[in-house]
Design a protein around this motif. Structure first.
Motif, PDB file in Angstrom:
ATOM      1  N   PHE A 385       0.812  -1.273  -0.125  1.00 30.28           N
ATOM      2  CA  PHE A 385      -0.069   0.003   0.027  1.00 30.28           C
ATOM      3  C   PHE A 385       0.826   1.187   0.059  1.00 30.28           C
ATOM      4  N   VAL A 386       1.931   1.246   0.959  1.00 36.49           N
ATOM      5  CA  VAL A 386       2.484   2.558   0.810  1.00 36.49           C
ATOM      6  C   VAL A 386       3.729   2.671  -0.247  1.00 36.49           C
ATOM      7  N   THR A 387       3.961   1.550  -0.743  1.00 35.24           N
ATOM      8  CA  THR A 387       4.689   1.509  -2.031  1.00 35.24           C
ATOM      9  C   THR A 387       3.853   2.252  -3.286  1.00 35.24           C
ATOM     10  N   ARG A 388       2.512   1.927  -3.072  1.00 31.81           N
ATOM     11  CA  ARG A 388       1.547   2.457  -4.185  1.00 31.81           C
ATOM     12  C   ARG A 388       1.344   3.891  -3.884  1.00 31.81           C
ATOM     13  N   HIS A 389       0.969   4.229  -2.874  1.00 34.04           N
ATOM     14  CA  HIS A 389       0.545   5.331  -1.980  1.00 34.04           C
ATOM     15  C   HIS A 389       1.555   5.820  -1.044  1.00 34.04           C
ATOM     16  N   PRO A 390       2.458   6.708  -1.370  1.00 34.18           N
ATOM     17  CA  PRO A 390       3.615   7.123  -0.226  1.00 34.18           C
ATOM     18  C   PRO A 390       3.264   7.982   0.951  1.00 34.18           C
ATOM     19  N   CYS A 391       2.157   7.363   1.699  1.00 35.69           N
ATOM     20  CA  CYS A 391       1.864   7.820   2.992  1.00 35.69           C
ATOM     21  C   CYS A 391       2.467   6.990   4.388  1.00 35.69           C
ATOM     22  N   THR A 392       1.869   7.399   5.325  1.00 35.40           N
ATOM     23  CA  THR A 392       2.147   6.739   6.494  1.00 35.40           C
ATOM     24  C   THR A 392       0.890   5.937   6.770  1.00 35.40           C
ATOM     25  N   LEU A 393       1.195   4.431   6.903  1.00 38.44           N
ATOM     26  CA  LEU A 393      -0.181   3.517   7.100  1.00 38.44           C
ATOM     27  C   LEU A 393       0.005   3.028   8.371  1.00 38.44           C
ATOM     28  N   LEU A 394      -1.096   3.376   9.414  1.00 39.88           N
ATOM     29  CA  LEU A 394      -1.147   2.580  10.649  1.00 39.88           C
ATOM     30  C   LEU A 394      -2.333   1.325  10.568  1.00 39.88           C
ATOM     31  N   LEU A 395      -1.946   0.270  10.293  1.00 39.64           N
ATOM     32  CA  LEU A 395      -2.838  -0.529  10.063  1.00 39.64           C
ATOM     33  C   LEU A 395      -3.435  -1.310  11.541  1.00 39.64           C
ATOM     34  N   LYS A 396      -4.673  -1.243  11.736  1.00 37.47           N
ATOM     35  CA  LYS A 396      -5.163  -1.752  13.156  1.00 37.47           C
ATOM     36  C   LYS A 396      -5.361  -3.162  12.818  1.00 37.47           C
ATOM     37  N   GLY A 397      -5.516  -3.793  14.003  1.00 40.34           N
ATOM     38  CA  GLY A 397      -5.775  -5.118  13.722  1.00 40.34           C
ATOM     39  C   GLY A 397      -5.268  -5.860  15.019  1.00 40.34           C
ATOM     40  N   ALA A 398      -5.234  -7.267  15.083  1.00 39.92           N
ATOM     41  CA  ALA A 398      -4.536  -7.990  16.183  1.00 39.92           C
ATOM     42  C   ALA A 398      -2.920  -7.611  16.124  1.00 39.92           C
ATOM     43  N   ARG A 399      -2.363  -6.624  16.563  1.00 37.48           N
ATOM     44  CA  ARG A 399      -1.084  -6.283  16.438  1.00 37.48           C
ATOM     45  C   ARG A 399      -1.072  -5.382  15.482  1.00 37.48           C
ATOM     46  N   THR A 400      -1.039  -4.276  15.808  1.00 35.22           N
ATOM     47  CA  THR A 400      -0.746  -2.996  14.682  1.00 35.22           C
ATOM     48  C   THR A 400       0.371  -2.884  14.077  1.00 35.22           C
ATOM     49  N   LEU A 401       0.536  -2.700  12.562  1.00 29.78           N
ATOM     50  CA  LEU A 401       1.682  -2.107  11.979  1.00 29.78           C
ATOM     51  C   LEU A 401       1.730  -0.872  11.421  1.00 29.78           C
ATOM     52  N   VAL A 402       2.759  -0.561  11.330  1.00 30.72           N
ATOM     53  CA  VAL A 402       3.007   1.005  10.633  1.00 30.72           C
ATOM     54  C   VAL A 402       4.064   0.867   9.663  1.00 30.72           C
ATOM     55  N   ALA A 403       3.459   1.251   8.430  1.00 32.08           N
ATOM     56  CA  ALA A 403       4.217   1.209   7.394  1.00 32.08           C
ATOM     57  C   ALA A 403       4.471   2.384   6.775  1.00 32.08           C
ATOM     58  N   ALA A 404       5.783   2.801   6.217  1.00 31.64           N
ATOM     59  CA  ALA A 404       5.742   4.116   5.741  1.00 31.64           C
ATOM     60  C   ALA A 404       6.925   3.817   4.371  1.00 31.64           C
ATOM     61  N   PRO A 405       7.006   4.545   3.436  1.00 25.25           N
ATOM     62  CA  PRO A 405       8.265   4.446   2.346  1.00 25.25           C
ATOM     63  C   PRO A 405       9.441   4.550   2.822  1.00 25.25           C
ATOM     64  N   GLY A 406      10.185   3.500   2.586  1.00 21.52           N
ATOM     65  CA  GLY A 406      11.719   3.722   2.856  1.00 21.52           C
ATOM     66  C   GLY A 406      11.821   3.406   4.498  1.00 21.52           C
TER      67      GLY A 406
END
Ligand SMILES: NC(=O)C1=CN([C@@H]2O[C@H](COP(=O)(O)OP(=O)(O)OC[C@H]3O[C@@H](n4cnc5c(N)ncnc54)[C@H](O)[C@@H]3O)[C@@H](O)[C@H]2O)[C@@H](O)CC1
Ligand SMILES: [K+]
Length: 488
Positions: A385-406
Motif C-alpha cells: 500500500f505505501v509503495t503505491r501511495h507514499p503515505c504513512t499507514l497505521l494498520l489496526k488489527g490484532a497487533r498494529t503495523l506501521v508502514a511508511a516508504p523507506g
C-alpha cells in the motif's frame, strides 16, 4: 529491534560463542532479564510455577524463578523429565536454586504465574508427551484459575519461523536477544500475547530488517522530557474535524486524547447546525470554531497538524467535497481516520495520499481503500500500500503495523483483546495528531501513539478485563511515564 528466524538466532549465538561468550552467561542474563520484565508487570509478589522440559528453555525459566523468589514470590517447579535427563545448563541452574522445590501449586495470594519453559527455539513439530500434558495443565489453570502464562522466548510448541503449531497459549512472551519471526505471524500472534524483549548486548540484532519490534528500547528519546523554557506554542496546535450529531463522543475522545498527549491547543471546527450537540460535551480546554465552511477554516488556520475523521459520517456533501479538494493541495500533516478514509475510498481518491498523510484504517476501512490487497498477509499488504501511495499507514488489527516508504515496518506489541471496543480509534487519532503537531516524523508519531494507547489499555487491566476508550484515556499519562522509564 528486528525479528529473526530460529536459524538466524542460532547464528547470532554461535557468533557470540566464537567471541568467547559462554552459553551459561547468556542464560543467566536472559533469565535475569525475563524476571525483571515480570517484576515490572507484577510489582506485587505472588506465586510462580516453572514448567520445564529438558532443554535450555527450561534453564531460562529456572534462572527467572530464582530472581522471583528473591523478590518474595512463592515458587514451585513442574518438570516433564527426571533431572538426570536434563541438559547440563538447566541442571546447573536447578542446583543454584539449592532447596527442594515443591511440585504442587504454592499456597498464598497474589498473581499465579506459570513460566512456560517447556520448549524454545529447539521445538520440532507438534508438542509430544510428556510436554503436551504439562501444556494442557497450564491451559487449564489459565482458563479456570486466572493463572497468567509467561512464555520463555516463545510459546512452547510453536515454530520459531512460522508461528504455526498447537502448543502453549501465553499471556506474555518474553523473547530473548532478538524477537523470533514466528511471533509476528497471525498464528504466532494468537499464541504469544504481549511480546516483551530482553535485549542482550552479546546477541546484537542484524541490520536492515524489514520488520521491527517497536518499543522504548529500540526508539529511545522519542518522548524526552520537555525543556524548562517550553511554552504552549512549542507543543503544537491541532485543527480537529470530528464529530457530528449522534457521534459527538468521537470528537470528545479525539480532542481529549490530543490534549493528554501534550498538544498545546486543540481547535474543533464545526458547522453551525452541529454546534449545539458538539460544543456542550467538549472539555473546557478545547476551542470550538463555528463557520459555514469548517473544512476551509481548519485547513487555513495555521494549525501545525490536522486530525480528520472520527465521527464525521454526517458531514455535508459540500463539506466532503471541500475536504477532498483540500487534501489534494498543500496542507499541514494530517491524521486521516474513520469516515475521513471512507470518503476517500467512496470518491475513488485514494491516489491523493502522500507523505503529509498518516492514515489509521482498521481492516474493514483498509479493504475499502485497497480491495485488491485485502487477501494478502497484513505485512505484505501494508508494504504494497505505501509503495503505491507514499503515505504513512497505521494498520489496526490484532497487533498494529506501521508502514511508511523507506522505513522498516513496525510491529506494535502493546494492547490486548479487551480493548476491542468503540472509541479506541478516536483516542489513537488524537494522540497521533498531538505528536504530528509537535513535529514528529509521521511513522514515529503513529508507532508511538499505537504503543502508548496499547500500554494505557494494559494499565487499565487493573480495573477489569474490558477496557473502554475512556479507560485508555485515563491511563495515557502513566503509559507515557512507562515509555520514558523504558520499563516495558
Ligand atoms: N543457546 C543459547 O546460548 C541460549 C539459549 N537460550 C534458551 O534456550 C532455548 C533453546 O534451547 P535448546 O536448544 O536447548 O532447545 P529447547 O529448550 O527449545 O528444547 C530442546 C529439547 O526439546 C525436545 N523437543 C523438540 N521438539 C519437541 C517436541 N515437539 N515435543 C517434545 N520435545 C521436543 C528436543 O528433543 C530437545 O531435548 C532458547 O529458546 C532460549 O530459551 C537462552 O538461555 C539464551 C542463550
Ligand atoms: K517456552
Amino acid at each position: 529491534m528486528s525479528f529473526v528466524t530460529g536459524a538466524a538466532m542460532r547464528s547470532l549465538e554461535e557468533a557470540a560463542f566464537r567471541r568467547g561468550v559462554s552459553a551459561e552467561s547468556l542464560m543467566d542474563r536472559a533469565g535475569e532479564g525475563i524476571a525483571r520484565r515480570l517484576l515490572d508487570h507484577f510489582p506485587q509478589p505472588g506465586r510462580a510455577v516453572a514448567y520445564i522440559g529438558k532443554g535450555n528453555n527450561g534453564g531460562d525459566a529456572l534462572v527467572a524463578l530464582r530472581y522471583l523468589r528473591e523478590a518474595g514470590w512463592q515458587i514451585a517447579l513442574k518438570a516433564a523429565y527426571p533431572e538426570t535427563e536434563w541438559g547440563v545448563l538447566p541442571r546447573r541452574k536447578r542446583r543454584e536454586l539449592v532447596e527442594e522445590l515443591p511440585n504442587a501449586l504454592p499456597e498464598g495470594s497474589g498473581p499465579l504465574l506459570l513460566l512456560d519453559g517447556l520448549l524454545g527455539i529447539g521445538a520440532r513439530g507438534t508438542l509430544r508427551e510428556p510436554l503436551a500434558r504439562l501444556a494442557e495443565e497450564m491451559a487449564w489453570l489459565r482458563d479456570s484459575h486466572g493463572a497468567v502464562v509467561a512464555a520463555m522466548d516463545l510459546p512452547s510448541g510453536i515454530d520459531a519461523d512460522s508461528g504455526e503449531g498447537r502448543g502453549v497459549v501465553a499471556d506474555l512472551t518474553i523473547t530473548v536477544g532478538v524477537a523470533k519471526l514466528g511471533l509476528s505471524t497471525p498464528a504466532g500472534i494468537a499464541s504469544a500475547g504481549r511480546i516483551l524483549l530482553v535485549p542482550l548486548g552479546d546477541l546484537p540484532p542484524p541490520e536492515g530488517s524489514a520488520l521491527e519490534l517497536f518499543g522504548p528500547d529500540a526508539f529511545p528519546g522519542l518522548l524526552s522530557p520537555r525543556p524548562h523554557d517550553f511554552h504552549k506554542g512549542d507543543s503544537g496546535r491541532i485543527g480537529l474535524l470530528a464529530g457530528s450529531p449522534g457521534m459527538t463522543g468521537a470528537a470528545v475522545l479525539a480532542a481529549t486524547a490530543a490534549l493528554r498527549a501534550g498538544a498545546g491547543l486543540v481547535t474543533l471546527h464545526v458547522e453551525p447546525e452541529f454546534l449545539p450537540s458538539l460544543a456542550a460535551p467538549m472539555p473546557p480546554e478545547v476551542m470550538v470554531k463555528v463557520s459555514p465552511t469548517p473544512v476551509t477554516d481548519a485547513f487555513s488556520a495555521g494549525h501545525d497538524a490536522l486530525v480528520i475523521g472520527p465521527g464525521i459520517a454526517n458531514m455535508s456533501k459540500t463539506g466532503q467535497a471541500d475536504l477532498l479538494a483540500r487534501l489534494a493541495k498543500p496542507h499541514p500533516p494530517a491524521v486521516l481516520d474513520a469516515d475521513g478514509l471512507n470518503f476517500l475510498a467512496t470518491a475513488g481518491k485514494t491516489a491523493l495520499l502522500d507523505s503529509r498523510h498518516l492514515i489509521t484504517p482498521h481492516p474493514g476501512e483498509f479493504r475499502r481503500l485497497a480491495p485488491d490487497l485485502a487477501e494478502k498477509d497484513r505485512l505484505a499488504a501494508a508494504v504494497a500500500f505505501v509503495t503505491r501511495h507514499p503515505c504513512t499507514l497505521l494498520l489496526k488489527g490484532a497487533r498494529t503495523l506501521v508502514a511508511a516508504p523507506g522505513e522498516a515496518t513496525r510491529f506494535n506489541p502493546t494492547g490486548h483483546a479487551g480493548m476491542a471496543s468503540g472509541g479506541q480509534g478516536d483516542v489513537l487519532s488524537g494522540v497521533a495528531g498531538a505528536f504530528l503537531a509537535q513535529g514528529m516524523k509521521p511513522c514515529d508519531a503513529a508507532s508511538l501513539a499505537a504503543w502508548l494507547c496499547g500500554r494505557a489499555a494494559e494499565r487499565a487491566l487493573a480495573k477489569g478485563p474490558v477496557t473502554t476508550a475512556s479507560d485508555t484515556l485515563d491511563e495515557l499519562g502513566g503509559a507515557m511515564r512507562d515509555w520514558q522509564e523504558r520499563r516495558r
